[in-house]
Design a protein around this motif. Structure first.
Motif, PDB file in Angstrom:
ATOM      1  N   ALA B   2       0.831  -1.195   0.000  1.00 44.51           N
ATOM      2  CA  ALA B   2       0.000   0.000   0.000  1.00 44.51           C
ATOM      3  C   ALA B   2       0.868   1.249   0.000  1.00 44.51           C
ATOM      4  O   ALA B   2       1.903   1.318   0.659  1.00 44.51           O
ATOM      5  N   THR B   3       0.426   2.244  -0.751  1.00 41.23           N
ATOM      6  CA  THR B   3       1.107   3.530  -0.826  1.00 41.23           C
ATOM      7  C   THR B   3       0.215   4.590  -0.204  1.00 41.23           C
ATOM      8  O   THR B   3      -0.894   4.825  -0.705  1.00 41.23           O
ATOM      9  N   PRO B   4       0.669   5.233   0.865  1.00 42.12           N
ATOM     10  CA  PRO B   4      -0.123   6.335   1.406  1.00 42.12           C
ATOM     11  C   PRO B   4      -0.343   7.381   0.332  1.00 42.12           C
ATOM     12  O   PRO B   4       0.575   7.702  -0.425  1.00 42.12           O
ATOM     13  N   THR B   5      -1.528   7.902   0.265  1.00 44.24           N
ATOM     14  CA  THR B   5      -1.802   8.875  -0.768  1.00 44.24           C
ATOM     15  C   THR B   5      -2.667   9.987  -0.215  1.00 44.24           C
ATOM     16  O   THR B   5      -2.810  10.132   0.986  1.00 44.24           O
ATOM     17  N   ALA B 156      -2.084   9.653  -5.375  1.00 41.88           N
ATOM     18  CA  ALA B 156      -1.229   8.695  -6.083  1.00 41.88           C
ATOM     19  C   ALA B 156      -2.097   7.698  -6.849  1.00 41.88           C
ATOM     20  O   ALA B 156      -3.240   7.430  -6.490  1.00 41.88           O
TER      21      ALA B 156
END
Lengths: 185, 157
Positions: B2-5, B156
């Protein structure tokens, strides 16, 4: 007032809204699938799909359709409110469908380079005590103009483990589908 | 992984009126942009130019507007798909694939202006394959009012 962003832009954060996966089509495809979603169930309460899509069929318009867990049964309901070419505000509903409509937009005969933007919210997809509710808002302004707010339901208490998105023919290259997880408290 | 966005890029609040506001040098590292404003202007209800990359151009758009007298739909191609009012309200502009150089940029606007009983939803398109690096809000012949706020987020993707 001019606000230069450059070095002021902050990255990261570790908040409640995470990008999980993203698919960008390098060539047209029959569908886009997000699978093995049970891996996210312990962390996220809701899912969101943000998409920019174009249908590959040689028509001015196309529909973006969605199914959960490969269910092709008539277990879906939806209600659509929207405008088509701004002629009037129209609505339509189906209580027993074999798929969900989540967007109507540009087919491959519409204005060149015009894609449809849509935000799809899937509420409580991993809860096994309720049916699944979906809300989508999307549209396109091109040789055809569509704007729709759609509510959908999957009448199944199973946790969502896969999401399939597809058009009537193929989905055009350069279409993009991004899946996000939203944490609960 | 997971990418914090949903990253806050900039927020402004006007302490005095201004002719316009511009977010410039927008980084191209995100997928979508979300701009949230309260759209306060110095006149009762006016169109507001939405200008990308410093050049006012016609933006095709289609809308559904619910207001005190009913419901209406319309479409147009002009530089002002959005609106400002003197009262309180909220406007959320979402721009998809803003940095892509191989497609036009679809956008969605949702506005709720309680003081004039408006609920407005718009789909539009920036008809250019250029990446969006600046966004300007400029009300027609009027000013953005003291108390105007705008917050820009990168998503993102």
């Amino acid at each position: 007032m001019l606000i230069p962003l450059g070095f002021l832009a902050a990255g990261g954060g570790g908040g409640a809204f995470d990008l999980l996966e993203s698919q960008v089509l390098s060539s047209s495809a029959s569908s886009v699938t997000f699978s093995s979603l049970s891996a996210y169930a312990s962390t996220y309460q809701h899912l969101q799909i943000r998409a920019v899509w174009r249908g590959a069929r040689a028509e001015a318009d196309d529909d973006l359709l969605m199914r959960f867990n490969s269910d092709t049964g008539t277990n879906y309901s939806y209600h659509r409110v929207g405008t088509f070419n701004a002629s009037s505000v129209v609505s339509a509903a189906t209580t027993s469908a074999d798929k969900m409509f989540v967007s109507t937009g540009s087919g491959n005969s519409s204005t060149a380079n015009a894609f449809t933007g849509v935000v799809i919210d899937i509420l409580d997809p991993f809860e096994i005590t309720k049916f699944k509710t979906v809300r989508s808002l999307g549209g396109v302004a091109s040789s055809i103009n569509y704007l729709q707010l759609i509510s959908s339901s999957w009448r199944n208490t199973a946790a969502v483990n896969s999401i399939q998105l597809y058009n009537y023919s193929n989905t055009a290259a350069l279409s993009r589908f991004s899946l996000y997880g939203i944490k609960g408290s | 992984m997971a990418t914090p966005t949903y990253t806050s890029l900039a927020t402004i609040t006007l302490g005095s009126s201004a002719a316009s506001v511009t977010f410039s040098n927008i980084p191209t590292t995100y997928r979508d942009l979300i701009l949230i404003t309260n759209s306060k202007v110095t006149d009762s209800e006016i169109e507001m130019n939405l200008i990308f990359n410093g050049s006012s151009t016609n933006l095709p758009w289609v809308r559904i507007l619910g207001y005190s007298s009913g419901l209406t739909t319309s479409s147009a191609s002009n530089p002002y798909p959005t609106t400002g009012i003197t009262g309180d309200g909220v406007q959320i502009l979402q721009i998809f694939d803003y940095s892509a150089t191989n497609k036009h940029k679809p956008f969605l606007i949702r506005k709720s202006f309680g003081t004039i009983s408006w609920s407005d939803t718009i789909a539009g398109r920036y008809p250019s394959t250029s990446a969006i690096t600046s966004i300007t809000l400029d009300p027609f012949s009027y000013n953005l009012a003291s108390g105007f706020t705008a917050s820009l987020y990168g998503v993102a993707g």
